[in-house]
Motif scaffolding. Structure first.
Motif, PDB file in Angstrom:
ATOM      1  N   LEU A 241     103.271  48.087 -21.774  1.00 26.72           N
ATOM      2  CA  LEU A 241     102.913  47.090 -20.763  1.00 26.72           C
ATOM      3  C   LEU A 241     102.562  47.757 -19.440  1.00 26.72           C
ATOM      4  CD1 LEU A 241     105.514  44.272 -21.519  1.00 26.72           C
ATOM      5  CD2 LEU A 241     103.014  44.067 -21.640  1.00 26.72           C
ATOM      6  N   TYR A 242     103.267  48.831 -19.084  1.00 26.58           N
ATOM      7  CA  TYR A 242     102.898  49.568 -17.877  1.00 26.58           C
ATOM      8  C   TYR A 242     101.504  50.181 -18.023  1.00 26.58           C
ATOM      9  CZ  TYR A 242     107.234  49.258 -15.211  1.00 26.58           C
ATOM     10  OH  TYR A 242     108.290  48.797 -14.449  1.00 26.58           O
ATOM     11  N   GLY A 243     101.233  50.736 -19.184  1.00 30.15           N
ATOM     12  CA  GLY A 243      99.900  51.289 -19.427  1.00 30.15           C
ATOM     13  C   GLY A 243      98.829  50.220 -19.392  1.00 30.15           C
ATOM     14  N   LEU A 244      99.182  49.036 -19.855  1.00 30.21           N
ATOM     15  CA  LEU A 244      98.242  47.909 -19.871  1.00 30.21           C
ATOM     16  C   LEU A 244      97.899  47.450 -18.462  1.00 30.21           C
ATOM     17  CD1 LEU A 244      96.956  45.657 -21.852  1.00 30.21           C
ATOM     18  CD2 LEU A 244      98.906  44.265 -21.088  1.00 30.21           C
ATOM     19  N   MET A 245      98.925  47.272 -17.605  1.00 25.16           N
ATOM     20  CA  MET A 245      98.719  46.653 -16.303  1.00 25.16           C
ATOM     21  C   MET A 245      98.337  47.649 -15.208  1.00 25.16           C
ATOM     22  SD  MET A 245      98.999  43.527 -17.049  1.00 25.16           S
ATOM     23  CE  MET A 245      98.833  42.880 -15.388  1.00 25.16           C
ATOM     24  N   LEU A 246      98.887  48.863 -15.243  1.00 25.70           N
ATOM     25  CA  LEU A 246      98.589  49.825 -14.189  1.00 25.70           C
ATOM     26  C   LEU A 246      97.315  50.612 -14.483  1.00 25.70           C
ATOM     27  CD1 LEU A 246     101.569  49.101 -13.519  1.00 25.70           C
ATOM     28  CD2 LEU A 246     101.876  51.487 -12.816  1.00 25.70           C
ATOM     29  N   ARG A 247      97.249  51.161 -15.693  1.00 27.90           N
ATOM     30  CA  ARG A 247      96.099  51.995 -16.062  1.00 27.90           C
ATOM     31  C   ARG A 247      94.983  51.178 -16.685  1.00 27.90           C
ATOM     32  NH1 ARG A 247      92.428  54.411 -15.941  1.00 27.90           N
ATOM     33  NH2 ARG A 247      91.906  56.522 -16.567  1.00 27.90           N
ATOM     34  N   SER A 248      95.269  49.889 -16.949  1.00 28.62           N
ATOM     35  CA  SER A 248      94.305  49.001 -17.598  1.00 28.62           C
ATOM     36  C   SER A 248      93.834  49.594 -18.920  1.00 28.62           C
ATOM     37  CB  SER A 248      93.100  48.724 -16.687  1.00 28.62           C
ATOM     38  OG  SER A 248      92.407  47.572 -17.102  1.00 28.62           O
ATOM     39  N   GLY A 249      94.810  50.138 -19.671  1.00 31.06           N
ATOM     40  CA  GLY A 249      94.477  50.822 -20.908  1.00 31.06           C
ATOM     41  C   GLY A 249      93.976  49.883 -21.997  1.00 31.06           C
ATOM     42  N   ASN A 250      92.728  50.063 -22.389  1.00 31.42           N
ATOM     43  CA  ASN A 250      92.199  49.282 -23.506  1.00 31.42           C
ATOM     44  C   ASN A 250      92.830  49.723 -24.824  1.00 31.42           C
ATOM     45  OD1 ASN A 250      90.511  47.885 -21.748  1.00 31.42           O
ATOM     46  ND2 ASN A 250      88.841  49.362 -21.980  1.00 31.42           N
ATOM     47  N   ASP A 251      93.164  51.011 -24.911  1.00 36.05           N
ATOM     48  CA  ASP A 251      93.870  51.500 -26.092  1.00 36.05           C
ATOM     49  C   ASP A 251      95.237  50.829 -26.207  1.00 36.05           C
ATOM     50  OD1 ASP A 251      94.766  52.791 -23.806  1.00 36.05           O
ATOM     51  OD2 ASP A 251      94.717  54.819 -24.670  1.00 36.05           O
ATOM     52  N   THR A 252      95.889  50.657 -25.065  1.00 37.54           N
ATOM     53  CA  THR A 252      97.206  50.025 -25.060  1.00 37.54           C
ATOM     54  C   THR A 252      97.101  48.541 -25.429  1.00 37.54           C
ATOM     55  OG1 THR A 252      97.663  51.477 -23.193  1.00 37.54           O
ATOM     56  CG2 THR A 252      99.324  49.845 -23.732  1.00 37.54           C
ATOM     57  N   ALA A 253      96.049  47.873 -24.947  1.00 33.34           N
ATOM     58  CA  ALA A 253      95.843  46.461 -25.278  1.00 33.34           C
ATOM     59  C   ALA A 253      95.684  46.276 -26.778  1.00 33.34           C
ATOM     60  CB  ALA A 253      94.617  45.926 -24.541  1.00 33.34           C
ATOM     61  N   ILE A 254      94.908  47.147 -27.402  1.00 29.34           N
ATOM     62  CA  ILE A 254      94.702  47.052 -28.851  1.00 29.34           C
ATOM     63  C   ILE A 254      95.990  47.368 -29.594  1.00 29.34           C
ATOM     64  CG2 ILE A 254      93.443  48.013 -30.824  1.00 29.34           C
ATOM     65  CD1 ILE A 254      91.097  48.539 -28.888  1.00 29.34           C
ATOM     66  N   ALA A 255      96.720  48.382 -29.141  1.00 29.23           N
ATOM     67  CA  ALA A 255      97.974  48.757 -29.795  1.00 29.23           C
ATOM     68  C   ALA A 255      98.977  47.609 -29.742  1.00 29.23           C
ATOM     69  CB  ALA A 255      98.547  50.010 -29.144  1.00 29.23           C
ATOM     70  N   LEU A 256      99.097  46.951 -28.605  1.00 29.00           N
ATOM     71  CA  LEU A 256      99.992  45.807 -28.491  1.00 29.00           C
ATOM     72  C   LEU A 256      99.539  44.661 -29.387  1.00 29.00           C
ATOM     73  CD1 LEU A 256     100.555  45.867 -24.621  1.00 29.00           C
ATOM     74  CD2 LEU A 256     102.388  45.928 -26.333  1.00 29.00           C
TER      75      LEU A 256
END
Length: 425
Positions: free
Chosen positions: A132-147
């Protein structure tokens, strides 16, 4: 002495020359019944670059500014992740954010060039909290898909959860097909809808804590080794080293695509003021626009406690049958029996008019009110209105005595005119 009393205070807003504002139904009131989309008008309207913008006072459910239409379709870009995070919070209890682990798939890291990412690798293992930190701070698209893949079997199925969540929030003019916000013609929202998502997000203390963080060390396991990825928030309003820094900004989410332009949802909290500021479809940086909008809200609007004005205020009405000898010429003074703290948001000019008593006050009293009325006598109820909304209703009492007129028949001889000298026989 029971009778009804209605006190109406008519407050007229100053007209404003700005883009048209949608009707009050523009913001969904089926979920947030106290939302009012009626803009308190001022003449000092900011000039900003974004095609779409809004300033919303969350505490008072009042739209202070709108540009570009609240119900037009817009592309949300990475502000999509506001809804992504809400779905994650619904599906995974906060107590499991540290213990529940995500294994990153090959699809999650197969991103297009220049796509924002946390830098995950296939088979990385990361906790929900760190994701969630990667999603909101770094705006990680990889993190969004992983979640998304962790919660559902595919991003497509996760998008169905997003649409269900959107509808539950009253977001009836949106459609989401992915968890990250990369451009798709069928992936859209409106200013109304994204505002509702932002309200829900800011109401979640755990998500808000993440969005307000400026820097964080993401921890994960890669090839059986613990590693850290230091990240910073893409929101310059949170960066003390930035010229745009504002210590009262507590989030929320940035977004950028070629189709959406630059987008920014901002949460601002200061001295009881709780604002959500939206800027979309900006060909330049959103941060100068947000600075202007914050200044506009702070310099044109104020919180006014009605108790400071009305708790000890007397309202005077004339009683027709008062005695000519009444000390106050038949003027009855009324006051609310009690007036608890009642704060409203209004323009500074209107607040000053209220304090000065410059607006029209009308009493609707029944014709049968007659003297005598004594201090402390209950005299019914009164209501204070603001536009079409009752701000306060309460019982009133007399704070002044009005003596009734005494009728003396003309044939009654006053005792003062009778000769009291005894007769002498």
């Amino acid at each position: 002495m029971a009778f009804s009393l209605i006190l109406i205070i008519l407050l007229k807003a100053i007209s404003v020359s700005a883009d048209p504002i949608d009707a009050p139904s523009a913001i969904r009131d089926d979920l947030y019944a106290s939302i009012s989309a009626e803009v308190i008008a001022t003449t000092n309207v900011p000039s900003i670059n974004a095609k779409y913008a809004a300033v919303f006072d969350k505490s008072n459910r009042t739209l202070l500014y709108s540009k570009g239409g609240m119900s037009e379709h817009i592309y949300p870009a990475s502000t999509t992740k506001i809804l992504t995070a809400l779905v994650v919070a619904d599906q995974i209890p906060y107590e499991k954010w540290d213990s529940e682990m995500i294994t990153v798939s090959a699809k999650a890291v197969n991103l297009t060039d220049n796509s924002s990412s946390l830098g995950l690798k296939q088979n990385d293992i990361i906790s929900v909290r760190n994701a969630l930190y990667g999603l909101m701070l770094r705006s990680g698209n990889d993190t969004a898909i992983a979640l998304a893949e962790h919660i559902s079997s595919s991003v497509k199925q996760f998008a169905e959860l997003m649409n269900q969540k959107a509808l539950s929030l009253g977001m009836t003019d949106s459609n989401f097909v992915n968890a990250h916000g990369l451009h798709d013609e069928n992936h859209y929202t409106t200013m109304n809808d994204i505002l509702l998502a932002a309200i829900a997000f800011s109401d979640n203390e755990h998500l808000s804590a993440i969005a307000s963080t400026q820097a964080y060390s993401v921890e994960l396991t890669r090839r059986n080794q613990a590693i850290k990825i230091d990240i910073t928030n893409g929101n310059a309003l949170l960066d003390p080293e930035s010229n745009y820094y504002n210590r009262y900004v507590t989030g929320l989410k940035t977004g950028t695509t070629s189709a959406a332009g630059n987008c920014l949802v901002t949460h601002y909290e200061r001295d009881g003021r709780d604002l959500l500021l939206l800027t979309y479809k900006n060909e330049r940086s959103c941060f100068p626009d947000v600075q202007q909008l914050i200044s506009y809200a702070e310099s044109n609007f104020t919180l006014l406690d009605l108790a400071d004005v009305y708790a000890n205020k007397d309202f005077v009405v004339q009683i027709d049958n008062a005695s000519p000898n009444d000390d106050n010429n038949g003027q009855l003074a009324l006051r609310f029996t009690s007036f608890p703290s009642k704060t409203i948001l209004t323009s500074i000019s209107i607040a000053q008019r209220i304090r000065n008593g410059a607006d029209e006050i009308r009493f609707d009293l029944p014709s049968e009110i007659k003297a005598p009325v004594f201090v402390g006598d209950p005299v019914g109820n009164a209501s204070i209105w603001y536009n079409d909304q009752i701000l306060y209703s309460g019982e009133m009492v007399a704070t002044r005595t009005v003596v009734e007129e005494t009728f003396i028949p003309p044939d009654l001889i006053s005792i003062s005119n009778v000769d009291q000298t005894p007769s002498v026989v």
